[in-house]
Design a protein around this motif. Structure first.
Motif, PDB file in Angstrom:
ATOM      1  N   SER A 211       0.832  -1.211   0.000  1.00 55.13           N
ATOM      2  CA  SER A 211       0.000   0.000   0.000  1.00 55.13           C
ATOM      3  C   SER A 211       0.863   1.256   0.000  1.00 55.13           C
ATOM      4  CB  SER A 211      -0.934   0.012   1.213  1.00 55.13           C
ATOM      5  OG  SER A 211      -1.902  -1.000   1.099  1.00 55.13           O
ATOM      6  N   ALA A 212       1.911   1.243   0.801  1.00 59.76           N
ATOM      7  CA  ALA A 212       2.821   2.399   0.855  1.00 59.76           C
ATOM      8  C   ALA A 212       3.532   2.583  -0.487  1.00 59.76           C
ATOM      9  CB  ALA A 212       3.836   2.224   1.980  1.00 59.76           C
ATOM     10  N   ALA A 213       3.920   1.475  -1.106  1.00 61.72           N
ATOM     11  CA  ALA A 213       4.593   1.549  -2.410  1.00 61.72           C
ATOM     12  C   ALA A 213       3.647   2.087  -3.477  1.00 61.72           C
ATOM     13  CB  ALA A 213       5.126   0.170  -2.805  1.00 61.72           C
ATOM     14  N   MET A 214       2.387   1.674  -3.458  1.00 61.10           N
ATOM     15  CA  MET A 214       1.410   2.202  -4.414  1.00 61.10           C
ATOM     16  C   MET A 214       1.164   3.683  -4.173  1.00 61.10           C
ATOM     17  SD  MET A 214       0.495   0.226  -6.846  1.00 61.10           S
ATOM     18  CE  MET A 214      -0.653   1.432  -7.471  1.00 61.10           C
ATOM     19  N   SER A 215       1.094   4.093  -2.916  1.00 61.54           N
ATOM     20  CA  SER A 215       0.921   5.516  -2.606  1.00 61.54           C
ATOM     21  C   SER A 215       2.092   6.326  -3.139  1.00 61.54           C
ATOM     22  CB  SER A 215       0.773   5.725  -1.098  1.00 61.54           C
ATOM     23  OG  SER A 215      -0.446   5.199  -0.650  1.00 61.54           O
ATOM     24  N   SER A 216       3.278   5.800  -2.989  1.00 62.05           N
ATOM     25  CA  SER A 216       4.474   6.467  -3.495  1.00 62.05           C
ATOM     26  C   SER A 216       4.429   6.561  -5.023  1.00 62.05           C
ATOM     27  CB  SER A 216       5.712   5.713  -3.038  1.00 62.05           C
ATOM     28  OG  SER A 216       6.874   6.308  -3.540  1.00 62.05           O
ATOM     29  N   PHE A 217       4.024   5.481  -5.673  1.00 59.28           N
ATOM     30  CA  PHE A 217       3.875   5.476  -7.126  1.00 59.28           C
ATOM     31  C   PHE A 217       2.863   6.537  -7.552  1.00 59.28           C
ATOM     32  CE2 PHE A 217       1.460   4.139 -10.845  1.00 59.28           C
ATOM     33  CZ  PHE A 217       2.455   3.961 -11.779  1.00 59.28           C
ATOM     34  N   ASN A 218       1.713   6.577  -6.875  1.00 58.36           N
ATOM     35  CA  ASN A 218       0.667   7.548  -7.203  1.00 58.36           C
ATOM     36  C   ASN A 218       1.154   8.978  -7.015  1.00 58.36           C
ATOM     37  OD1 ASN A 218      -1.186   5.592  -7.927  1.00 58.36           O
ATOM     38  ND2 ASN A 218      -2.123   5.503  -5.900  1.00 58.36           N
ATOM     39  N   ARG A 219       1.914   9.236  -5.950  1.00 61.18           N
ATOM     40  CA  ARG A 219       2.451  10.586  -5.723  1.00 61.18           C
ATOM     41  C   ARG A 219       3.386  11.000  -6.847  1.00 61.18           C
ATOM     42  NH1 ARG A 219       2.610   8.857  -0.428  1.00 61.18           N
ATOM     43  NH2 ARG A 219       4.815   8.315  -0.581  1.00 61.18           N
ATOM     44  N   GLU A 220       4.249  10.089  -7.254  1.00 59.84           N
ATOM     45  CA  GLU A 220       5.186  10.370  -8.348  1.00 59.84           C
ATOM     46  C   GLU A 220       4.443  10.664  -9.644  1.00 59.84           C
ATOM     47  OE1 GLU A 220       8.861  10.837 -10.266  1.00 59.84           O
ATOM     48  OE2 GLU A 220       8.505  10.569  -8.119  1.00 59.84           O
ATOM     49  N   LEU A 221       3.468   9.829  -9.968  1.00 58.93           N
ATOM     50  CA  LEU A 221       2.706  10.016 -11.193  1.00 58.93           C
ATOM     51  C   LEU A 221       1.888  11.308 -11.139  1.00 58.93           C
ATOM     52  CD1 LEU A 221       2.133   8.738 -13.933  1.00 58.93           C
ATOM     53  CD2 LEU A 221       0.277   7.464 -12.865  1.00 58.93           C
ATOM     54  N   LEU A 222       1.280  11.584 -10.001  1.00 63.57           N
ATOM     55  CA  LEU A 222       0.507  12.817  -9.829  1.00 63.57           C
ATOM     56  C   LEU A 222       1.405  14.047  -9.950  1.00 63.57           C
ATOM     57  CD1 LEU A 222      -2.232  14.119  -9.206  1.00 63.57           C
ATOM     58  CD2 LEU A 222      -1.680  13.873  -6.771  1.00 63.57           C
ATOM     59  N   ASN A 223       2.568  13.993  -9.359  1.00 64.77           N
ATOM     60  CA  ASN A 223       3.534  15.082  -9.454  1.00 64.77           C
ATOM     61  C   ASN A 223       3.885  15.356 -10.923  1.00 64.77           C
ATOM     62  OD1 ASN A 223       5.508  16.973  -8.431  1.00 64.77           O
ATOM     63  ND2 ASN A 223       7.066  15.445  -8.874  1.00 64.77           N
ATOM     64  N   ASN A 224       4.178  14.297 -11.658  1.00 66.31           N
ATOM     65  CA  ASN A 224       4.495  14.436 -13.076  1.00 66.31           C
ATOM     66  C   ASN A 224       3.304  14.983 -13.858  1.00 66.31           C
ATOM     67  OD1 ASN A 224       6.990  13.312 -12.487  1.00 66.31           O
ATOM     68  ND2 ASN A 224       6.445  11.285 -13.232  1.00 66.31           N
ATOM     69  N   HIS A 225       2.110  14.520 -13.505  1.00 67.14           N
ATOM     70  CA  HIS A 225       0.890  14.951 -14.190  1.00 67.14           C
ATOM     71  C   HIS A 225       0.650  16.452 -13.989  1.00 67.14           C
ATOM     72  CE1 HIS A 225      -3.083  14.845 -15.901  1.00 67.14           C
ATOM     73  NE2 HIS A 225      -3.644  15.189 -14.755  1.00 67.14           N
ATOM     74  N   ILE A 226       0.794  16.903 -12.750  1.00 67.04           N
ATOM     75  CA  ILE A 226       0.559  18.320 -12.461  1.00 67.04           C
ATOM     76  C   ILE A 226       1.599  19.186 -13.152  1.00 67.04           C
ATOM     77  CG2 ILE A 226       0.561  20.081 -10.642  1.00 67.04           C
ATOM     78  CD1 ILE A 226      -0.727  17.889  -8.823  1.00 67.04           C
ATOM     79  N   LYS A 227       2.862  18.807 -13.036  1.00 70.61           N
ATOM     80  CA  LYS A 227       3.932  19.606 -13.641  1.00 70.61           C
ATOM     81  C   LYS A 227       3.892  19.588 -15.166  1.00 70.61           C
ATOM     82  CE  LYS A 227       7.276  19.348  -9.896  1.00 70.61           C
ATOM     83  NZ  LYS A 227       8.577  18.808  -9.477  1.00 70.61           N
ATOM     84  N   GLY A 228       3.391  18.507 -15.738  1.00 72.01           N
ATOM     85  CA  GLY A 228       3.375  18.381 -17.190  1.00 72.01           C
ATOM     86  C   GLY A 228       2.010  18.672 -17.783  1.00 72.01           C
ATOM     87  N   CYS A 229       1.135  17.690 -17.720  1.00 76.89           N
ATOM     88  CA  CYS A 229      -0.167  17.762 -18.388  1.00 76.89           C
ATOM     89  C   CYS A 229      -1.037  18.917 -17.901  1.00 76.89           C
ATOM     90  CB  CYS A 229      -0.926  16.448 -18.185  1.00 76.89           C
ATOM     91  SG  CYS A 229      -0.049  14.974 -18.733  1.00 76.89           S
ATOM     92  N   VAL A 230      -1.191  19.028 -16.587  1.00 76.20           N
ATOM     93  CA  VAL A 230      -2.082  20.049 -16.038  1.00 76.20           C
ATOM     94  C   VAL A 230      -1.555  21.443 -16.363  1.00 76.20           C
ATOM     95  CG1 VAL A 230      -3.082  21.005 -13.918  1.00 76.20           C
ATOM     96  CG2 VAL A 230      -2.971  18.526 -14.232  1.00 76.20           C
ATOM     97  N   SER A 231      -0.278  21.659 -16.127  1.00 74.10           N
ATOM     98  CA  SER A 231       0.313  22.978 -16.415  1.00 74.10           C
ATOM     99  C   SER A 231       0.153  23.339 -17.882  1.00 74.10           C
ATOM    100  CB  SER A 231       1.798  22.987 -16.048  1.00 74.10           C
ATOM    101  OG  SER A 231       1.961  22.804 -14.668  1.00 74.10           O
ATOM    102  N   ARG A 232       0.450  22.390 -18.762  1.00 72.50           N
ATOM    103  CA  ARG A 232       0.324  22.624 -20.202  1.00 72.50           C
ATOM    104  C   ARG A 232      -1.116  22.963 -20.582  1.00 72.50           C
ATOM    105  NH1 ARG A 232       0.599  17.416 -22.471  1.00 72.50           N
ATOM    106  NH2 ARG A 232      -1.617  17.484 -22.026  1.00 72.50           N
ATOM    107  N   ASP A 233      -2.071  22.167 -20.076  1.00 80.50           N
ATOM    108  CA  ASP A 233      -3.467  22.389 -20.430  1.00 80.50           C
ATOM    109  C   ASP A 233      -3.975  23.730 -19.933  1.00 80.50           C
ATOM    110  OD1 ASP A 233      -3.475  19.985 -21.730  1.00 80.50           O
ATOM    111  OD2 ASP A 233      -4.735  18.932 -20.269  1.00 80.50           O
ATOM    112  N   ILE A 234      -3.585  24.140 -18.746  1.00 81.64           N
ATOM    113  CA  ILE A 234      -4.004  25.444 -18.230  1.00 81.64           C
ATOM    114  C   ILE A 234      -3.427  26.567 -19.095  1.00 81.64           C
ATOM    115  CG2 ILE A 234      -3.746  27.072 -16.306  1.00 81.64           C
ATOM    116  CD1 ILE A 234      -4.092  24.636 -14.422  1.00 81.64           C
ATOM    117  N   ARG A 235      -2.146  26.458 -19.448  1.00 77.79           N
ATOM    118  CA  ARG A 235      -1.527  27.467 -20.326  1.00 77.79           C
ATOM    119  C   ARG A 235      -2.250  27.550 -21.666  1.00 77.79           C
ATOM    120  NH1 ARG A 235       3.244  25.302 -18.269  1.00 77.79           N
ATOM    121  NH2 ARG A 235       3.512  24.026 -20.134  1.00 77.79           N
ATOM    122  N   GLU A 236      -2.761  26.418 -22.139  1.00 72.89           N
ATOM    123  CA  GLU A 236      -3.460  26.377 -23.420  1.00 72.89           C
ATOM    124  C   GLU A 236      -4.941  26.702 -23.289  1.00 72.89           C
ATOM    125  OE1 GLU A 236      -2.540  22.534 -25.067  1.00 72.89           O
ATOM    126  OE2 GLU A 236      -0.439  23.064 -25.422  1.00 72.89           O
ATOM    127  N   GLY A 237      -5.371  27.121 -22.082  1.00 70.20           N
ATOM    128  CA  GLY A 237      -6.751  27.550 -21.878  1.00 70.20           C
ATOM    129  C   GLY A 237      -7.742  26.438 -21.615  1.00 70.20           C
TER     130      GLY A 237
END
Length: 101
Positions: free
Chosen positions: A58-84
């Motif tokens: 469970s702890a390992a999955m939480s860590s995986f999810n945090r890493e993926l979420l971090n990447n998602h926010i810094k990449g996909c979310v930031s890009r999409d917001i900049r693009e409106g």
């Protein structure tokens, strides 16, 4: 039949080779832990020993999810917001609610 407006069926995330390798390595370790737990059950290991390993998964999955979420926010979310594409904020809130259950 009403179309599912939240379906992101055609979306994808292009990841660097390093990011992909890192995520796959984490999943491989988790998969190994799961196989270990299955083996413990097959060989009648003591319940608390299995539960300890389950907590580690469970702890390992939480860590995986945090890493993926971090990447998602810094990449996909930031890009999409900049693009409106402000709808990405609602999508992010929905996924955060699922992760916090």
């Amino acid at each position: 039949m009403e179309e599912n407006k939240t379906c992101q069926c055609n979306r994808e995330t292009v990841r660097s080779e390093e990011e992909r390798k890192k995520l796959i390595n984490r999943l491989n370790r988790i998969e190994g832990q799961i196989r270990g737990i299955r083996g413990m059950i097959e060989y009648d290991a003591y319940c608390t020993d299995i539960l300890t390993q389950s907590a580690a998964v469970s702890a390992a999955m939480s860590s995986f999810n945090r890493e993926l979420l971090n990447n998602h926010i810094k990449g996909c979310v930031s890009r999409d917001i900049r693009e409106g594409r402000d709808e990405v904020v609602e999508e992010l809130l929905n996924i955060l609610q699922k992760l916090m259950r």
